[in-house]
Each structure stands twice: as structure tokens, then as C-alpha cells.
Design a protein around this motif. Structure first.
Motif, mmCIF file in Angstrom:
data_model
loop_
_atom_site.group_PDB
_atom_site.id
_atom_site.type_symbol
_atom_site.label_atom_id
_atom_site.label_comp_id
_atom_site.label_asym_id
_atom_site.label_seq_id
_atom_site.Cartn_x
_atom_site.Cartn_y
_atom_site.Cartn_z
ATOM 1 N N UNK A 1 0.848 -1.200 0.000
ATOM 2 C CA UNK A 1 0.000 0.000 0.000
ATOM 3 C C UNK A 1 0.877 1.240 0.000
ATOM 4 N N UNK A 2 1.921 1.194 0.818
ATOM 5 C CA UNK A 2 2.812 2.335 0.969
ATOM 6 C C UNK A 2 3.598 2.600 -0.322
ATOM 7 N N UNK A 3 4.115 1.518 -0.935
ATOM 8 C CA UNK A 3 4.950 1.699 -2.133
ATOM 9 C C UNK A 3 4.104 1.805 -3.391
ATOM 10 N N UNK A 4 2.830 1.471 -3.302
ATOM 11 C CA UNK A 4 1.962 1.574 -4.478
ATOM 12 C C UNK A 4 1.820 0.283 -5.259
ATOM 13 N N UNK A 5 2.623 -0.728 -4.923
ATOM 14 C CA UNK A 5 2.562 -1.969 -5.699
ATOM 15 C C UNK A 5 1.279 -2.757 -5.465
ATOM 16 N N UNK A 6 0.475 -2.317 -4.522
ATOM 17 C CA UNK A 6 -0.774 -3.022 -4.239
ATOM 18 C C UNK A 6 -1.702 -2.980 -5.462
ATOM 19 N N UNK A 7 -1.448 -2.029 -6.385
ATOM 20 C CA UNK A 7 -2.301 -1.968 -7.581
ATOM 21 C C UNK A 7 -2.354 -3.302 -8.282
ATOM 22 N N UNK A 8 -1.227 -4.015 -8.218
ATOM 23 C CA UNK A 8 -1.151 -5.255 -8.967
ATOM 24 C C UNK A 8 -2.077 -6.319 -8.370
ATOM 25 N N UNK A 9 -2.079 -6.393 -7.054
ATOM 26 C CA UNK A 9 -2.944 -7.365 -6.389
ATOM 27 C C UNK A 9 -4.411 -7.002 -6.626
ATOM 28 N N UNK A 10 -4.711 -5.696 -6.573
ATOM 29 C CA UNK A 10 -6.102 -5.267 -6.731
ATOM 30 C C UNK A 10 -6.605 -5.484 -8.155
ATOM 31 N N UNK A 11 -5.704 -5.458 -9.125
ATOM 32 C CA UNK A 11 -6.149 -5.609 -10.510
ATOM 33 C C UNK A 11 -6.028 -7.054 -10.983
ATOM 34 N N UNK A 12 -5.594 -7.939 -10.091
ATOM 35 C CA UNK A 12 -5.377 -9.334 -10.482
ATOM 36 C C UNK A 12 -6.678 -10.131 -10.382
ATOM 37 N N UNK A 13 -6.785 -11.184 -11.184
ATOM 38 C CA UNK A 13 -7.978 -12.038 -11.132
ATOM 39 C C UNK A 13 -7.936 -12.952 -9.915
ATOM 40 N N UNK A 14 -8.064 -12.353 -8.751
ATOM 41 C CA UNK A 14 -7.902 -13.119 -7.519
ATOM 42 C C UNK A 14 -8.950 -12.626 -6.532
ATOM 43 N N UNK A 15 -9.598 -13.569 -5.827
ATOM 44 C CA UNK A 15 -10.648 -13.171 -4.887
ATOM 45 C C UNK A 15 -10.013 -12.742 -3.573
ATOM 46 N N UNK A 16 -10.787 -12.063 -2.746
ATOM 47 C CA UNK A 16 -10.178 -11.581 -1.508
ATOM 48 C C UNK A 16 -9.811 -12.723 -0.590
ATOM 49 N N UNK A 17 -10.557 -13.819 -0.679
ATOM 50 C CA UNK A 17 -10.211 -14.976 0.155
ATOM 51 C C UNK A 17 -8.846 -15.522 -0.254
ATOM 52 N N UNK A 18 -8.592 -15.496 -1.553
ATOM 53 C CA UNK A 18 -7.289 -15.968 -2.032
ATOM 54 C C UNK A 18 -6.172 -15.013 -1.626
#
Lengths: 306, 253
Positions: free
Chosen positions: B84-101
Motif C-alpha cells: 500500500x505504501x509503495x503503491x505496488x498493491x495496484x497489482x494485487x487489486x487488478x489481479x484475477x484473484x478473490x479476496x479470500x485468495x
């Protein structure tokens, strides 16, 4: 043919009441390069962020590769690669690990051959074992592109891909984008450099204050709104335009030292020869002349100012 | 199920542990050794047995829990705060992955680290005190359950925190006092009655008590209640996280 991306009645209001997008409708065809232009804060990044899943929409519908981005988010997102505007990379990872991580994250089994191909195409191969924090800004930008391409997306979003990038990388990037398009990838880019849109895009969309005000084929746009201009620096000041020269497309500058003639370069008869003959007949001398074509930038500035 | 996605996150997080081996493993082991020297040997030698358990052994479950809680929280909160701090969280948020995963990846890795750490501390304790574990199955169950629960809690803190201070404030200001007042170094029977009652509001009391029961068969509160309280906290964390992902709280504007 079904559009590769279809945006219908998309609205986005933030919690503070700011309406970032107003009823956006946009279709993007498979395999095209679409450039989204607009001033800062117009909503370009918000639009891209919604399509990619980074921002929740307020209302509307978006299909990517035929899949609803909310209902079938897995299929939709698998088809998309995103290179965001902000440089955001993990510092302590190696280039190789970071790019391989992205491929896994997008649900694809490891494929070292593919990663190798991407890294080579982006001139990152020599740096594959370097920690990302040791790379220059331009190299980090390449890493982000490599990450976006790691899972072989059908649609690629480039948000300001060449902001703060040197000329060499910009050229490389353009070449890469063309190559990707040839392989059938649809590319949506936002840019501040109109030159870039002019060079690359098939179609252009202009967004202003959250609204799409124009979507047009680039060449048609340039023909329709593009003008050419001939400027003549006069030897002696003219007080008024002689009646022999009175024509709609000719004007005298305020100082009286310059004649400005606008014409359409697409026409057979530009009228330049006739103009220069008349000037000779009238004994009006000029010491310099230059022509210039209105660029996409002029068109864009005109549109956004309206 | 995006198996590759989960495994990518999990491996990424585990790789982070390898890079920070000193901080992740060595420092908690050293601090635990210090506790044993001070409380186990120096002070413990002058203390009587608690129940039938020698004081040196009595503090083992509490010390393991202390490290377990602190490190589950810091590992998991750091794991999600940094992207979140470095900004790389964009990748996780845009990935085809559910929150449980996403949680399986991040929390799974943080909990794994905690379990490994817990086992290392237990092994280290053997050098200082001789002890045996009465109910090994329950001991491992409590170890895993606590690691998972507090990693989830840490994950929530990591999402909630928008600066480094907030990231530190919960572990330092809330969890540390709760652990110290939760019966790490004493049985709550030893407290005046008022404080005993107050202690029952401290969730950590139930964790330590349950864990200690698995070792020695003695506990402050009934093992069933310990288990229920732990599961209850786990459920609360899960509910919070599902709310976070449904509303996009601090992740998706």
C-alpha cells in the motif's frame, strides 16, 4: 464485431461528492490503439482504474474481452495488463522474481521462456538478477511494463507510459506497442504528449471534466480540424489589407508586419502560387516565409478550451 | 480458484522472511532467551511452583504466546502495508484473484512464519528448562489457531494504517499490555479478586490459559472457554476482512 472494451453509462462519484466521470460511453475495438487525451484531473486515470478493478464504479457497466468486470472479474482481469502512471515497484526483489510473481498472480503457470522473451524485448535481460531498487527510473518503468505483459494480456493499458522517460526509451516503447498491436493486443494509452498520440494512435478520445467530448479516427480528426498556415514576414509595414488581396483566409497581423494565410493542405489548389503572384504584382515585398501544420496539439487545445 | 496467484503471494511473503532472517527469527529468539534468564533463572529460582508446575516451565507458554502475537501482527500488517505504501498493491487489486485468495496468501504466509517461530522458541526453551507437553495435539492446535487469528488481525491493522505510526500503535499500545496483563508471568489466581474479574475481559488471558493447559493440564479458565473465545476472535476478524473487501475500505476508492 464485439468491442474488446465496452463502457456503458459509467458514472463515478467519490465520497466527498466529486463527480469524476459523467455518463461515459465508449467502445474500443479489438486490436486498435486508442489514445485518451485530456487535461490533468479530467478523469483519464479514474476511467482506467475502474476498468482494471482499482476503483469501484458508482453506476454503469463495463465489459472487457466480453466479460463483465464485476460479475466475471476473473476472466475480465486475466485479459488485462496495466502499467499505471506512478512508478511503483518492489525494491528488494530481483527483476526476474518480480516479473514471475506478476505472472503467477494473474493465474498463469510459470513460463520462463515467455518471461525471458519479454525481458529481452525490454532490454532488461542483463538486469534480470539485479534488485529493482538499484535500477534507474527508466529501467523501473520497463520493469512495470514487463510485469503487465507477463501474463500475456489481450488488452494493455498504458497510463502516461512516457511521462519522465528519455527519448530512447520512448522510441523503444513505441516500437514495442506497435509490435504488440501486430500480435493482436488492444492498447489504450493516456498521454500528455500529443505527439505521442499523433504518432501512435488509431483513434483518439478526448475527455474533459469527466465527460468524453469527442471520439474520432485520428486521421479524420487531423483532416477535419487540421489546417495549414503560411506566414509571410513583410519588408514594410502594411496599414491595411489591399482590396486585391481580400480573401477570407488571409489576414494581416496586428503589427502589420505579417500576412497569415490559412489553407487546407489536402486540396489540389492551395492558392499559394496565386497569392504570391498577386503580392508581386502589387509590389509588396517579403523577406521570409514559413508554413506550419496545425498539430493534434492545436486541435486538442482548441477542443479543451471550448 | 487462482492457485498460482495464492502461491505467488505466499512465496513472495516467505521470501521476505528469508531476507529478514535476523529480524524475523533471531531477534525474538534472543529476547525470549533474555526473559528466561531474568524471569526463569534469576527470579524464578526464588519463586515457588505454581500449581504443580515449576515457575521456569510455567512461563514458557506465555513467552511463546507473547512472541507469537507480536510477530503475527507485525508480519501480517507489514505484509499488506508495504505494498500500500509503495503503491505496488495496484497489482494485487487488478489481479484475477478473490479476496479470500489474497488472504490465503498473505495471512497464510504470516501464520506460517509465526508457527515456525513458535516452534523455534519452544526448542530454545529446552536449553533453559526441562518441560514436557501433556497434550501435543492441542498445543499445536492452539499454536496454529493463534497464529492464524492474529495474522488476520495484523492484516486488518495493515489495511487500516495509513502511516507508520498507526502501524506501530496497536501492537505497542494495546497488544503488549494485554499480553503482559494476560498471565504470561503469573496465574491470574494470584491477583486480587477485582483484577481477576477485569482480567476476564482480556482476550489474551484465554489464549495463554488454553495454551498452558495443553502443556501442563492446568489453566486459569476452562479449556473449552479458551477455545471458544479464540474462535470467536477469529470469526470477528474474518467478518471485518470480508467487510473491508466488500466496501473497498482503504483499498478501492
Amino acid at each position: 464485431m464485439q468491442p474488446e472494451i465496452s463502457v456503458k453509462n459509467l458514472n463515478k462519484s467519490y465520497d466527498d461528492g466529486f463527480q469524476a466521470l459523467k455518463d461515459i460511453n465508449l467502445d474500443i475495438s479489438r486490436g486498435e490503439i486508442f489514445a485518451l487525451l485530456g487535461p490533468n484531473g479530467a478523469g483519464k486515470t479514474t476511467l482506467i482504474s475502474i476498468i482494471c478493478g482499482l476503483v469501484n464504479m458508482s453506476s454503469g457497466q463495463v465489459l472487457a474481452a466480453g466479460n463483465d468486470i464485476i460479475r466475471d472479474y476473473r476472466k475480465a482481469r486475466q485479459a488485462i495488463g496495466l502499467v499505471p502512471q506512478e512508478l511503483a515497484t518492489d525494491s528488494f526483489e530481483t527483476v526476474w522474481a518480480a516479473v514471475s510473481f506478476s505472472r503467477g498472480l494473474f493465474g498463469k503457470p510459470a513460463n520462463p521462456a515467455h518471461i525471458e522473451k519479454i525481458l529481452k524485448a525490454l532490454s532488461l535481460w542483463d538486469k534480470r538478477n539485479n534488485h529493482i531498487m538499484t535500477l534507474s527510473g527508466g529501467m523501473k518503468r520497463r520493469v512495470m511494463i514487463a510485469k503487465a505483459l507477463s501474463h500475456e494480456p489481450r488488452i494493455l493499458f498504458l497510463d502516461e507510459p512516457t511521462a519522465g522517460v528519455d527519448v530512447e526509451l520512448r522510441r523503444d516503447m513505441w516500437a514495442l506497442v506497435r509490435q504488440l498491436r501486430e500480435s493482436g493486443v488492444t492498447i489504450i494509452l493516456t498521454t500528455h504528449y500529443i505527439e505521442e498520440a499523433e504518432e501512435m494512435a488509431d483513434r483518439i478520445g478526448v475527455i474533459r471534466q469527466g465527460e468524453i467530448i469527442l471520439v474520432e479516427d485520428k486521421n479524420r480528426l487531423m483532416n477535419k480540424l487540421g489546417k495549414k498556415e503560411l506566414r509571410l514576414q513583410l519588408q514594410n509595414k502594411l496599414e491595411f489589407l489591399p482590396p486585391e488581396l481580400a480573401a477570407e483566409s488571409l489576414e494581416l497581423s496586428e503589427s502589420g508586419h505579417e500576412l497569415i494565410y490559412t489553407f487546407n493542405a489536402q486540396h489540389e489548389q492551395t492558392g499559394i502560387a496565386r497569392l504570391l503572384r498577386t503580392l508581386g504584382d502589387l509590389g509588396i515585398e517579403y523577406r521570409d516565409l514559413k508554413t506550419r501544420e496545425s498539430s493534434l496539439e492545436d486541435i486538442f487545445v482548441g477542443l479543451v478550451r471550448q | 480458484m487462482n492457485f498460482y496467484g495464492v502461491s505467488a503471494i505466499y512465496k513472495f511473503e516467505m521470501a521476505r522472511m528469508k531476507r529478514t532472517l535476523m529480524q524475523s527469527i533471531l531477534s525474538p529468539v534472543i529476547s525470549t532467551c533474555l526473559y528466561f534468564v531474568v524471569f526463569g533463572s534469576a527470579i524464578g529460582a526464588r519463586m515457588g511452583d505454581i500449581g504443580d508446575v515449576p515457575y521456569g516451565a510455567f512461563i514458557i507458554p506465555g513467552l511463546v504466546m507473547l512472541s507469537l502475537l507480536m510477530h503475527s501482527i507485525s508480519n501480517a500488517s507489514f505484509g499488506i502495508y508495504m505494498p500500500k505504501f509503495s503503491g505496488t498493491v495496484y497489482e494485487v487489486l487488478s489481479a484475477p484473484i478473490s479476496y479470500i485468495e489474497v488472504i490465503l496468501g498473505y495471512v497464510g504466509a504470516a501464520a506460517t512464519k509465526s508457527v515456525i517461530l513458535g516452534l523455534i522458541i519452544l526448542a530454545t526453551s529446552k536449553f533453559f528448562v526441562d518441560y514436557s507437553i501433556l497434550h501435543p495435539f492441542w498445543m499445536v492446535s492452539f499454536l496454529v489457531l493463534t497464529s492464524v487469528t492474529f495474522s488476520l488481525f495484523g492484516f486488518i491493522i495493515g489495511i487500516w494504517a495509513d502511516n507508520f505510526e498507526k502501524l506501530q500503535v496497536v501492537p505497542m499500545m494495546i497488544v503488549t499490555p494485554l499480553v503482559f496483563l494476560g498471565g504470561t508471568f503469573y496465574s491470574i489466581d494470584m491477583l486480587p479478586e477485582v483484577w481477576q474479574t477485569i482480567s476476564l475481559f482480556n482476550p489474551v488471558v484465554y489464549l495463554i490459559s488454553g495454551f498452558r493447559w495443553a502443556f501442563f493440564g492446568v489453566s486459569d479458565v476452562h479449556i473449552g472457554i479458551s477455545l471458544l473465545m479464540t474462535l470467536g476472535f477469529l470469526t470477528a476478524c474474518l467478518v471485518t476482512i470480508s467487510w473491508i473487501f466488500k466496501t473497498g475500505y482503504k483499498l478501492r476508492p
